[in-house]
Design a protein around this motif. Structure first.
Motif, PDB file in Angstrom:
ATOM      1  N   GLU A 185     -23.271  11.925  -7.342  1.00 52.26           N
ATOM      2  CA  GLU A 185     -23.005  10.517  -7.605  1.00 52.26           C
ATOM      3  C   GLU A 185     -22.063   9.929  -6.567  1.00 52.26           C
ATOM      4  OE1 GLU A 185     -24.581   8.828  -9.826  1.00 52.26           O
ATOM      5  OE2 GLU A 185     -25.635  10.587 -10.575  1.00 52.26           O
ATOM      6  N   ASP A 186     -21.296  10.779  -5.886  1.00 46.67           N
ATOM      7  CA  ASP A 186     -20.375  10.303  -4.852  1.00 46.67           C
ATOM      8  C   ASP A 186     -21.075  10.093  -3.523  1.00 46.67           C
ATOM      9  OD1 ASP A 186     -18.345  10.473  -6.696  1.00 46.67           O
ATOM     10  OD2 ASP A 186     -17.840  12.534  -6.140  1.00 46.67           O
ATOM     11  N   LEU A 187     -22.308  10.515  -3.416  1.00 49.43           N
ATOM     12  CA  LEU A 187     -23.056  10.375  -2.168  1.00 49.43           C
ATOM     13  C   LEU A 187     -23.789   9.042  -2.140  1.00 49.43           C
ATOM     14  CD1 LEU A 187     -24.616  13.950  -1.968  1.00 49.43           C
ATOM     15  CD2 LEU A 187     -22.597  13.108  -0.751  1.00 49.43           C
ATOM     16  N   SER A 188     -23.863   8.473  -0.959  1.00 53.14           N
ATOM     17  CA  SER A 188     -24.631   7.239  -0.794  1.00 53.14           C
ATOM     18  C   SER A 188     -26.118   7.572  -0.672  1.00 53.14           C
ATOM     19  CB  SER A 188     -24.164   6.487   0.444  1.00 53.14           C
ATOM     20  OG  SER A 188     -24.448   7.238   1.616  1.00 53.14           O
ATOM     21  N   VAL A 189     -26.943   6.532  -0.738  1.00 50.49           N
ATOM     22  CA  VAL A 189     -28.387   6.722  -0.619  1.00 50.49           C
ATOM     23  C   VAL A 189     -28.726   7.316   0.745  1.00 50.49           C
ATOM     24  CG1 VAL A 189     -30.613   5.547  -0.596  1.00 50.49           C
ATOM     25  CG2 VAL A 189     -28.861   4.844  -2.226  1.00 50.49           C
ATOM     26  N   LEU A 190     -28.056   6.838   1.787  1.00 52.92           N
ATOM     27  CA  LEU A 190     -28.323   7.354   3.127  1.00 52.92           C
ATOM     28  C   LEU A 190     -27.943   8.834   3.242  1.00 52.92           C
ATOM     29  CD1 LEU A 190     -29.138   6.915   6.056  1.00 52.92           C
ATOM     30  CD2 LEU A 190     -26.811   6.110   6.520  1.00 52.92           C
ATOM     31  N   GLU A 191     -26.809   9.199   2.680  1.00 51.35           N
ATOM     32  CA  GLU A 191     -26.381  10.599   2.741  1.00 51.35           C
ATOM     33  C   GLU A 191     -27.351  11.496   1.979  1.00 51.35           C
ATOM     34  OE1 GLU A 191     -21.534   9.983   3.116  1.00 51.35           O
ATOM     35  OE2 GLU A 191     -22.483  10.100   1.142  1.00 51.35           O
ATOM     36  N   LYS A 192     -27.799  11.058   0.809  1.00 47.76           N
ATOM     37  CA  LYS A 192     -28.780  11.830   0.052  1.00 47.76           C
ATOM     38  C   LYS A 192     -30.069  12.004   0.848  1.00 47.76           C
ATOM     39  CE  LYS A 192     -27.314  10.609  -4.644  1.00 47.76           C
ATOM     40  NZ  LYS A 192     -27.732   9.954  -5.909  1.00 47.76           N
ATOM     41  N   LEU A 193     -30.515  10.909   1.485  1.00 50.58           N
ATOM     42  CA  LEU A 193     -31.749  10.969   2.251  1.00 50.58           C
ATOM     43  C   LEU A 193     -31.615  11.952   3.414  1.00 50.58           C
ATOM     44  CD1 LEU A 193     -34.601   9.865   2.769  1.00 50.58           C
ATOM     45  CD2 LEU A 193     -33.559   8.036   4.136  1.00 50.58           C
ATOM     46  N   GLN A 194     -30.495  11.928   4.108  1.00 48.94           N
ATOM     47  CA  GLN A 194     -30.287  12.850   5.228  1.00 48.94           C
ATOM     48  C   GLN A 194     -30.270  14.304   4.759  1.00 48.94           C
ATOM     49  OE1 GLN A 194     -26.617  11.316   6.823  1.00 48.94           O
ATOM     50  NE2 GLN A 194     -27.635   9.838   8.177  1.00 48.94           N
ATOM     51  N   ILE A 195     -29.608  14.556   3.652  1.00 53.38           N
ATOM     52  CA  ILE A 195     -29.536  15.928   3.126  1.00 53.38           C
ATOM     53  C   ILE A 195     -30.915  16.406   2.691  1.00 53.38           C
ATOM     54  CG2 ILE A 195     -28.607  17.360   1.267  1.00 53.38           C
ATOM     55  CD1 ILE A 195     -26.087  15.574   1.349  1.00 53.38           C
TER      56      ILE A 195
END
Length: 264
Positions: free
Chosen positions: A216-226
């Motif tokens: 939940e602390d991750l942004s949409v962009l960070e989730k997408l990159q991971i």
């Protein structure tokens, strides 16, 4: 009786004149004549007024006539110049490089003080400059507002695109993990949540440790990159190519890159 008749036949008396003026058949004709005389008198007065010129106009005419006429020998200043060798039409100065025509005469006809016209001109220029600054500032504000709107719209579109790419990645991850008989995703948010989850399952999710919800602390962009990195490393899959490659060499050779911008 005769005296009475004589009094009645006195043609010079006021009563006889009044009676003659009150004769009804001739009254309209007399009124027309008087009205014509009155109009003629008014027209003559108007013509006389038009012929008369104001004092300022007469002064202006006399001034213009005087300025048009060249100075003669009767003018003392001109006579002194002639004694010093000056000739009409010759330039002033010892070397003859001065002015030829006299300095023009600017007559002030208004009642305002000296410098008033310059003050009015300066105020008009300041007012015009202030108006131009206001228009310029208004234009800048409008352009800045339009640019901010475009940026917000672009950010919104970019955000929607990232969210769409993330959902595609989650859907692809879930399918590819299932094909490899992976029953539980590496992270809970790697897969799309099923809409038919029961209330008991939702309660169990609420009771899970906080570590499981660190996403939940991750942004949409960070989730997408991971997630895209996981798909490329684990399944050799690129969501923008829509292809699962044979090996890492095939992936690195044929896939433009790990981001959406690489595929534009």
């Amino acid at each position: 009786m005769k005296l009475k008749m004589a009094e009645e036949e006195d043609y010079m008396s006021d009563s006889f004149i009044n009676v003659q003026e009150d004769i009804r058949p001739g009254l309209p004709m007399l009124r027309q004549i008087r009205e014509a005389h009155r109009k003629e008198e008014k027209q003559q007065e108007a013509n006389l007024k038009n012929k008369r010129k104001s004092l300022k106009e007469e002064e202006q005419e006399r001034r213009d006539i005087g300025l048009k006429n060249a100075l003669g020998c009767e003018n003392k200043g001109f006579a002194l110049l002639q004694k010093m060798g000056y000739k009409s039409g010759q330039a002033l100065g010892k070397s003859g490089d001065g002015i030829v025509e006299p300095i023009p005469l600017n007559v002030k006809t208004g009642k305002s003080g000296i410098g008033h016209e310059a003050l009015l001109k300066r105020k008009a220029e300041e007012k015009l400059e202030s108006y131009r600054r206001k228009i310029h500032m208004k234009k800048e504000v409008e352009e800045r507002a339009a640019e901010q709107f475009r940026m917000r719209l672009k950010n919104k579109q970019d955000e929607m695109k990232l969210e769409g790419d993330l959902r595609r990645s989650q859907r692809a991850c879930q399918q590819l993990d299932t094909q490899k008989n992976i029953q539980v995703p590496r992270e809970a948010w790697y897969w799309l949540r099923l809409e038919e989850e029961t209330e008991e399952e939702e309660e169990e999710e609420k009771e899970q440790d906080e570590d499981e919800y660190k996403s939940e602390d991750l942004s949409v962009l960070e989730k997408l990159q991971i997630l895209t990195s996981y798909l490329r490393e684990e399944h050799l899959y690129c969501i923008w190519c829509g292809t699962a490659y044979d090996d890492k060499e095939d992936l690195s050779s044929n896939c433009p890159g790990p981001t959406s911008a690489d595929h534009d």
